[in-house]
Design an enzyme around this catalytic site. Sequence first.
Site, mmCIF file in Angstrom:
data_model
loop_
_atom_site.group_PDB
_atom_site.id
_atom_site.type_symbol
_atom_site.label_atom_id
_atom_site.label_comp_id
_atom_site.label_asym_id
_atom_site.label_seq_id
_atom_site.Cartn_x
_atom_site.Cartn_y
_atom_site.Cartn_z
ATOM 1 N N CYS A 2 9.397 8.833 1.160
ATOM 2 C CA CYS A 2 10.440 9.623 0.564
ATOM 3 C C CYS A 2 11.710 8.527 0.900
ATOM 4 O O CYS A 2 11.362 7.365 1.143
ATOM 5 C CB CYS A 2 10.607 10.929 1.221
ATOM 6 N N ARG A 27 10.910 4.520 -5.831
ATOM 7 C CA ARG A 27 9.730 4.845 -4.756
ATOM 8 C C ARG A 27 8.838 6.072 -5.362
ATOM 9 O O ARG A 27 7.871 6.519 -4.746
ATOM 10 C CB ARG A 27 10.556 5.283 -3.551
ATOM 11 N N TRP A 75 8.540 13.180 -1.342
ATOM 12 C CA TRP A 75 7.514 12.863 -2.102
ATOM 13 C C TRP A 75 6.673 13.910 -1.362
ATOM 14 O O TRP A 75 6.408 13.551 -0.098
ATOM 15 C CB TRP A 75 6.977 11.394 -2.173
ATOM 16 N N ASN A 101 11.552 11.014 6.654
ATOM 17 C CA ASN A 101 10.551 10.360 5.970
ATOM 18 C C ASN A 101 9.487 10.282 7.297
ATOM 19 O O ASN A 101 9.833 10.053 8.125
ATOM 20 C CB ASN A 101 11.193 8.915 5.817
ATOM 21 N N GLY A 102 8.226 10.042 6.614
ATOM 22 C CA GLY A 102 7.232 10.125 7.385
ATOM 23 C C GLY A 102 6.290 11.505 7.622
ATOM 24 O O GLY A 102 6.570 12.370 6.816
ATOM 25 N N GLU A 481 -15.151 -2.143 -7.389
ATOM 26 C CA GLU A 481 -13.818 -1.944 -7.219
ATOM 27 C C GLU A 481 -12.894 -3.525 -7.381
ATOM 28 O O GLU A 481 -12.003 -3.608 -8.131
ATOM 29 C CB GLU A 481 -13.406 -1.427 -5.885
ATOM 30 N N LYS A 485 -10.469 -4.434 -10.200
ATOM 31 C CA LYS A 485 -9.147 -5.130 -9.893
ATOM 32 C C LYS A 485 -8.883 -6.383 -10.625
ATOM 33 O O LYS A 485 -7.922 -6.613 -11.269
ATOM 34 C CB LYS A 485 -8.981 -5.263 -8.335
ATOM 35 N N GLU A 488 -8.643 -5.998 -14.534
ATOM 36 C CA GLU A 488 -7.242 -5.369 -15.310
ATOM 37 C C GLU A 488 -6.283 -5.931 -14.882
ATOM 38 O O GLU A 488 -5.350 -5.930 -15.779
ATOM 39 C CB GLU A 488 -7.117 -3.853 -14.501
ATOM 40 N N HIS A 504 -33.134 -9.132 -13.293
ATOM 41 C CA HIS A 504 -33.314 -8.411 -14.633
ATOM 42 C C HIS A 504 -32.724 -8.515 -15.793
ATOM 43 O O HIS A 504 -32.700 -7.641 -16.640
ATOM 44 C CB HIS A 504 -33.584 -6.771 -14.072
ATOM 45 N N LYS A 603 -0.458 4.382 -15.539
ATOM 46 C CA LYS A 603 -0.933 4.817 -14.368
ATOM 47 C C LYS A 603 -1.415 5.951 -14.319
ATOM 48 O O LYS A 603 -2.320 6.328 -13.361
ATOM 49 C CB LYS A 603 0.788 4.868 -13.571
HETATM 50 C C1 F6R Z 1 -7.679 1.118 -11.490
HETATM 51 C C2 F6R Z 1 -6.910 2.301 -11.482
HETATM 52 C C3 F6R Z 1 -7.459 3.268 -12.406
HETATM 53 C C4 F6R Z 1 -7.515 4.784 -11.965
HETATM 54 C C5 F6R Z 1 -8.167 5.785 -12.833
HETATM 55 C C6 F6R Z 1 -7.932 7.072 -12.085
HETATM 56 O O1 F6R Z 1 -6.894 0.245 -10.700
HETATM 57 O O2 F6R Z 1 -6.119 2.565 -11.045
HETATM 58 O O3 F6R Z 1 -8.971 3.220 -12.597
HETATM 59 O O4 F6R Z 1 -8.334 4.805 -10.532
HETATM 60 O O5 F6R Z 1 -7.192 5.933 -13.917
HETATM 61 O O6 F6R Z 1 -6.833 7.496 -11.962
HETATM 62 P P1 F6R Z 1 -6.581 8.803 -10.891
HETATM 63 O O7 F6R Z 1 -6.894 8.238 -9.636
HETATM 64 O O8 F6R Z 1 -4.988 8.894 -10.894
HETATM 65 O O9 F6R Z 1 -7.122 9.838 -11.157
#
Ligand code: F6R
Length: 608
Positions: A2, A27, A75, A101-102, A481, A485, A488, A504, A603
């Site tokens: 927060c 934030r 938050w 905060n916390g 993962e 990363k 993307e 294979h 996002k």
């Molecule tokens: C990759 C990434 C996405 C999310 C996916 C699901 O870095 O952030 O692959 O993991 O879009 O999003 P959430 O977790 O918000 O359902």
Amino acid sequence: MCGIVGYVGREDAAPFLIEGLRRLEYRGYDSAGIAVSTENGIVVRKSKGRLSALEEKIRGDHMISGNVGIGHTRWATHGEPSDVNAHPQPSASGRFVVVHNGVIDNYLELKNHLIRRGYEFASETDTEVIAHLIERYYNGDMVDALNKLQTRLKGSYSLGVLSADNPGQIAVIRKDSPLILGERGDEKMLASDIPAMLKFTRDFYELGEGEIAILSREGIAFYDSDKEALSKSTFHVDWDMDAAEKGGYEHFMIKEIMEQPRAISDTITPRLDGDKVLFGDFNLTAEDIAGFDKIYITACGSAYHAGIIGKYVIQSLTRKSVDVELASEFRYGDPIISEKTLVIVVSQSGETADSLAALRYAKAKGARVLGVVNVVGSSIAKEADVTLFTNAGPEIAVATTKAYSCQLIIFYLLAVYMAEKIGSVAETERRRLLEEIKALPGKVAKILENKDDVQRFAALHFNARDVFFIGRGMDYGAGLEGSLKLKEISYIHSEAYAAGELKHGTIALIERDSLVVAIAANRRLFDKLISNVMVVKARGACVCGVTWEGNKVIEESCDFALYVPETEDLFAPSLSVITLQLFSYYVASMRGADIDKPRNLAKSVTIE
Ligand code: F6R
């Protein structure tokens, strides 16, 4: 998480507070509020939603006029976003008002203690506990009250406190959550983060762990926990606003990578009481767990990758059968679901359309639905039967890092919790596993301290055309993962393969100097993985091994080695993935990519 601000001076406090909070908007927050010491006592105004809603509420409100005030953007962690859960939180009489905060780990214990003594709670927040305790401990001296308070609180906090008895002052204290202070003549300000104060000053005092400060027009008095006066010097920053918002880091992504020890610890500690995992909100009985005919984990992207690790851990510790399904495919596979099925939906945002659709499908079929979500008050959090929150705090970078890491933690804790209920692991083993989980924040911090090693490796390969991640078992899950990363944020083509599967087909792609990252953190499967490494080496690949510290034998078969601290095999993805996140970040940064906002990505993906 927060944002906190505070102002003491000659001007009207409210505009300073709103301006400061606006500088902290980046934030992420879901509600905001301010409190001002006025002629008529402390006046509090709060509002769910954006700051503009709060501004609208206080426009023309003459009651909120005064020169001393505190403000907060929240938050949500304890209780959903709402006016009543927003900060500032008043004590029972309203004589004390707190912004926080916390996370207070022992807030439930304290809340019950206060309820037994007749206190009534208006909000669901952990912060209200603090307001009541300050009122209880105040005996005419705020420093004494705050010192007593800190003997009772477990967890992280930075606090700003107004008291009706001392209307010209703000008291502050902090532990494990940042707080800075500044002055301009007889005006004083406080904030949780530099951007809130950049227009006010560029010279800041940092409040140390457990220290207290009292701000008034006369000055800022600092005290240690023995009430000894402290003298402090300021530090200066030249940052512009953009750098300040990122805490001096170049991108939100690296800031969030670096925040992981804190985020992981904030996810672990509220769930542990000694050597017991607390999932009171989930409240499964041994019969419930034994009665599950199936456990599904469903999610998208990185959350799905966390689910793959979750499957291994839950299955391994409980011996219950777990399937992981992409949320976008879940309902098309005609899954076998009954009222005896547990469906775990994992999502950082809690708004991903495919994950929400999977949740609704599972509920309609009668399953019990557990959400693992970061954003309190989100659709998935609301619609799941029960939600376990990952206390990662707001994630700004599109590519998830800290939320993913916290999802893994929830799976580990859930697996240990279920195993304890049904007695599927021995008690000594269960305790050992919990000790390993508790040690993870420190181990992650150690990897981050050595991030230059990863940067050096990235500098050698940031021009790679393709990168292959290989691993077996959970190392394969971590590789998935790592590969996501990399692609993307750097736009380098990359794939993750279960190492045994290469032969294979995919091995046809391996040629001289192909870059292969071999995740070899799993002791049990190490020898098998090295056989796969030898096969790609024989085709001319350049191989980097990611393995546990001291496992020097990797250097015999790989061209480069990156080490992570040793841990239990089941939890190794939490460490190897940090190295992979750093690798992706440095590669993308060396290629000049738009790291925080990669092309074509959002996002929160709210379309199916
Ligand atoms: C990759 C990434 C996405 C999310 C996916 C699901 O870095 O952030 O692959 O993991 O879009 O999003 P959430 O977790 O918000 O359902």
